[in-house]
Scaffold this motif. Structure first.
Motif, mmCIF file in Angstrom:
data_model
loop_
_atom_site.group_PDB
_atom_site.id
_atom_site.type_symbol
_atom_site.label_atom_id
_atom_site.label_comp_id
_atom_site.label_asym_id
_atom_site.label_seq_id
_atom_site.Cartn_x
_atom_site.Cartn_y
_atom_site.Cartn_z
ATOM 1 N N THR A 148 1.040 14.406 -7.370
ATOM 2 C CA THR A 148 1.659 13.639 -6.076
ATOM 3 C C THR A 148 0.967 12.320 -5.757
ATOM 4 O O THR A 148 1.370 11.614 -4.897
ATOM 5 C CB THR A 148 1.467 14.703 -4.830
ATOM 6 O OG1 THR A 148 -0.072 15.040 -4.713
ATOM 7 C CG2 THR A 148 2.278 15.631 -5.059
ATOM 8 N N GLY A 149 -0.135 11.871 -6.382
ATOM 9 C CA GLY A 149 -0.789 10.790 -6.137
ATOM 10 C C GLY A 149 -0.070 9.604 -6.730
ATOM 11 O O GLY A 149 0.663 9.693 -7.579
ATOM 12 N N LEU A 150 -0.477 8.291 -6.409
ATOM 13 C CA LEU A 150 0.138 7.144 -6.894
ATOM 14 C C LEU A 150 -0.269 6.729 -8.374
ATOM 15 O O LEU A 150 0.390 6.331 -8.983
ATOM 16 C CB LEU A 150 -0.178 6.032 -5.839
ATOM 17 C CG LEU A 150 0.715 5.944 -4.582
ATOM 18 C CD1 LEU A 150 0.199 4.912 -3.682
ATOM 19 C CD2 LEU A 150 2.194 6.048 -4.713
ATOM 20 N N PRO A 165 5.093 5.311 -10.363
ATOM 21 C CA PRO A 165 3.760 5.970 -9.681
ATOM 22 C C PRO A 165 3.480 7.207 -10.495
ATOM 23 O O PRO A 165 4.257 7.800 -11.498
ATOM 24 C CB PRO A 165 4.565 6.307 -8.395
ATOM 25 C CG PRO A 165 5.933 6.616 -8.461
ATOM 26 C CD PRO A 165 6.239 5.435 -9.579
ATOM 27 N N ARG A 166 2.391 8.057 -10.088
ATOM 28 C CA ARG A 166 1.926 9.126 -10.528
ATOM 29 C C ARG A 166 1.537 9.131 -12.050
ATOM 30 O O ARG A 166 1.664 10.036 -12.900
ATOM 31 C CB ARG A 166 3.054 10.114 -10.251
ATOM 32 C CG ARG A 166 3.170 10.373 -9.025
ATOM 33 C CD ARG A 166 4.173 11.530 -8.466
ATOM 34 N NE ARG A 166 4.630 11.535 -7.122
ATOM 35 C CZ ARG A 166 5.685 10.870 -6.649
ATOM 36 N NH1 ARG A 166 6.447 9.994 -7.580
ATOM 37 N NH2 ARG A 166 6.033 10.769 -5.269
ATOM 38 N N THR A 187 -5.335 2.455 -3.771
ATOM 39 C CA THR A 187 -4.344 3.358 -3.370
ATOM 40 C C THR A 187 -4.713 4.294 -2.081
ATOM 41 O O THR A 187 -3.979 4.941 -1.561
ATOM 42 C CB THR A 187 -3.906 4.082 -4.362
ATOM 43 O OG1 THR A 187 -4.781 4.770 -4.843
ATOM 44 C CG2 THR A 187 -3.022 3.238 -5.242
ATOM 45 N N TYR A 191 5.298 4.391 -1.084
ATOM 46 C CA TYR A 191 4.985 3.432 -2.178
ATOM 47 C C TYR A 191 5.537 3.983 -3.447
ATOM 48 O O TYR A 191 5.779 3.323 -4.542
ATOM 49 C CB TYR A 191 3.515 3.276 -2.193
ATOM 50 C CG TYR A 191 2.904 2.090 -1.349
ATOM 51 C CD1 TYR A 191 2.753 0.763 -1.680
ATOM 52 C CD2 TYR A 191 2.758 2.397 0.074
ATOM 53 C CE1 TYR A 191 2.371 -0.337 -0.977
ATOM 54 C CE2 TYR A 191 2.234 1.591 0.851
ATOM 55 C CZ TYR A 191 1.996 0.073 0.571
ATOM 56 O OH TYR A 191 1.553 -0.787 1.202
ATOM 57 N N GLY A 192 5.626 5.399 -3.633
ATOM 58 C CA GLY A 192 6.076 6.162 -4.853
ATOM 59 C C GLY A 192 7.395 5.593 -5.011
ATOM 60 O O GLY A 192 7.819 5.318 -6.141
ATOM 61 N N ASP A 205 0.596 5.161 1.945
ATOM 62 C CA ASP A 205 1.913 6.346 2.167
ATOM 63 C C ASP A 205 2.284 6.558 0.785
ATOM 64 O O ASP A 205 2.907 5.627 0.188
ATOM 65 C CB ASP A 205 2.734 5.594 3.052
ATOM 66 C CG ASP A 205 3.842 6.696 3.259
ATOM 67 O OD1 ASP A 205 4.242 7.506 2.520
ATOM 68 O OD2 ASP A 205 4.586 6.473 4.281
ATOM 69 N N VAL A 206 2.014 7.590 0.268
ATOM 70 C CA VAL A 206 2.468 8.018 -0.999
ATOM 71 C C VAL A 206 3.699 8.211 -1.345
ATOM 72 O O VAL A 206 4.354 7.663 -2.183
ATOM 73 C CB VAL A 206 1.762 9.525 -1.487
ATOM 74 C CG1 VAL A 206 2.105 9.859 -2.719
ATOM 75 C CG2 VAL A 206 0.151 9.567 -1.588
ATOM 76 N N TYR A 207 4.472 8.486 -0.209
ATOM 77 C CA TYR A 207 5.964 8.657 -0.281
ATOM 78 C C TYR A 207 6.655 7.408 -0.311
ATOM 79 O O TYR A 207 7.592 6.973 -1.349
ATOM 80 C CB TYR A 207 6.423 9.490 0.636
ATOM 81 C CG TYR A 207 7.939 9.592 0.830
ATOM 82 C CD1 TYR A 207 8.630 10.656 0.119
ATOM 83 C CD2 TYR A 207 8.758 8.825 1.764
ATOM 84 C CE1 TYR A 207 9.997 10.614 0.289
ATOM 85 C CE2 TYR A 207 10.111 8.969 1.833
ATOM 86 C CZ TYR A 207 10.716 9.917 0.923
ATOM 87 O OH TYR A 207 12.318 9.933 1.044
#
Length: 448
Positions: free
Chosen positions: A304-306, A374-375, A319, A327-328, A323-325
């Motif tokens: 779930t990380g960027l 991402p991820r 990072t 920016y993801g 906001d992971v959501y």
């Protein structure tokens, strides 16, 4: 003095004829190299496995020598028709042996991934039958690699040796694919470069990873499509996907290959049939179709990380706290947008594109998709390394600089080089820009 000079001149001519002439049969040199390496490994493995039975030691040596045999088969085949004769043959045999010795330097080293995951999976597969192993849903990899791990448990060889030997065989096929993509004039150079690159050696040799397996299948899929073998190409692309989801980074090139007439709609049936054949043993063993397909959906939600130490767009920023959501999703939009633009550009010129241009487009897809998503983990750029080597050997110029930047950025993130992540990410971006700006791919060049 004149007689001595004449004798030395004749000796010089004779030696040149011997070393630079037709040379010896490749199979003879291969057997000699294989035998010498076998004796060396026998001595080393006897020391490392002093407490094991003689049969186990012999099997371990054979398993570790098998990758060398595959490397020699590719290398000596490429030597046919090349200038240099016996001297060139001896050179490639020595390079193959050195490539294996470099990998053997880390044969006793077990990484965190192996200790935490692979060793446990192998232990669970060894405890029961094939059907029990399939029903137990062991591991995060798809069934094709599970089959390999199950076979390893039945070999009577130290599991770490066998896992790494499988990856070494993948290295050999990966180098063979890079040689095919580089073209006849520079194929041997590409093969030797891929075999000796630190990132390729360390991936299987130190970390016991299997990225060479899916990457080799994907690159052979591309190479076979460019060489007029669409059915085999579709099967290789399917095998690549059956190994790892990361093969999807290259799969968009299939649309361009189809638009250019190198693949047909009927080849999609071969693709699907190959996937079905791969799944069939597991299905017969009691594994459900939902569990087989669920491996990929589970992988997409596992992290779930960027960023996970990848030399990517998110490696250029701090990072923590983002906001992971949001920016993801931003990275996903950029990656899919870049992929769509590259595919559209390729489809528009599909009928006109040379093999070098298609190779350049394939490398751009792998680089930009992984760079923007991402991820991503550091290893997800893996396919870019052999693709960049093949392009560098085929084109020279900026492609050589780009290949060097990709290798250095990958090495910085996978190992312990004193290069910050942001600098490695900048190098990866610079490599993509160099390849994107190098549009002169109309003809192949002889690099060396």
């Amino acid at each position: 003095m004149k007689k001595l000079d004449a004798w030395l001149a004749r000796a010089d001519d004779g030696l040149r004829t011997l070393l630079l002439g037709r040379g010896l049969p490749g199979w003879l040199l291969g057997i000699c190299t294989f035998a010498a390496f076998f004796l060396l490994m026998m001595t080393r493995t006897l020391t490392q496995l002093a407490g094991a039975q003689t049969g186990a030691r012999a099997w371990a040596v054979l398993v570790l020598c098998l990758p060398l045999g595959v490397m020699l088969a590719f290398a000596l085949r490429l030597c046919r028709g090349q200038e240099g004769g016996l001297l060139a043959q001896l050179g490639v045999c020595a390079l193959c042996a050195l490539a294996m010795l470099a990998r053997m330097s880390f044969i006793e080293r077990s990484s965190g991934d192996y200790d935490i995951y692979l060793a446990d999976w192998i232990k669970r597969l060894a405890a029961g039958s094939f059907s029990e192993g399939m029903r137990a849903n062991v591991g995060e990899y798809n069934v094709l690699y599970q089959y390999i791990l199950f076979v390893i448990t039945r070999l009577g060889v130290p599991a770490l040796y066998a896992v790494k030997a499988v990856s070494f065989i993948g290295d050999a096929f990966l180098a063979g694919a890079a040689a095919k993509l580089a073209g006849k004039r520079n194929g041997l150079l590409a093969l030797c470069a891929v075999l000796l690159l630190p990132t390729i050696v360390l991936n299987g040799g130190m970390f016991a990873q299997c990225d060479s397996l899916y990457a080799a299948c994907a690159l052979w899929g591309l190479a076979l499509a460019l060489n007029g073998r669409p059915g085999a190409s579709a099967a290789c692309f399917a095998l690549s996907l059956a190994f790892k989801l990361q093969s999807a980074f290259l799969l968009p090139i299939v649309i361009v290959l189809w638009a250019g007439g190198k693949l047909k709609v009927r080849d999609a049936l071969i693709f699907l049939l190959t996937l079905l054949c791969v799944m069939l043993p597991a299905l017969l063993g009691g594994k459900s179709l939902a569990n087989i397909l669920g491996v990929y959906t589970a992988q997409t939600g596992l992290y779930t990380g960027l960023n996970y130490n990848a030399a990517s767009f998110f490696g250029l920023m701090e990072t923590a706290g983002l906001d992971v959501y949001a920016y993801g999703n931003f990275g996903l939009a950029l990656a899919f947008g870049a992929c769509a633009l590259l595919v559209m550009a390729g489809v528009r010129r599909a009928r006109e594109m040379t093999d070098g241009e298609i190779l350049r487009l394939a490398l751009l897809m792998v680089l930009l998709i992984v760079f923007l998503l991402p991820r991503m983990h550091e290893r997800y750029f893996y396919m870019a390394v052999p693709l960049s080597v093949a392009l560098a050997c085929r084109r020279g110029g900026r492609a050589v600089i780009a290949a060097a930047l990709i290798e250095l950025a990958m090495l910085a993130t996978c190992w312990t080089l004193a290069i910050p992540l942001a600098a490695a990410s900048a190098m990866m971006l610079a490599a993509a820009v160099l390849i994107l700006s190098d549009g002169n791919c109309n003809e192949d060049r002889t690099v060396l």
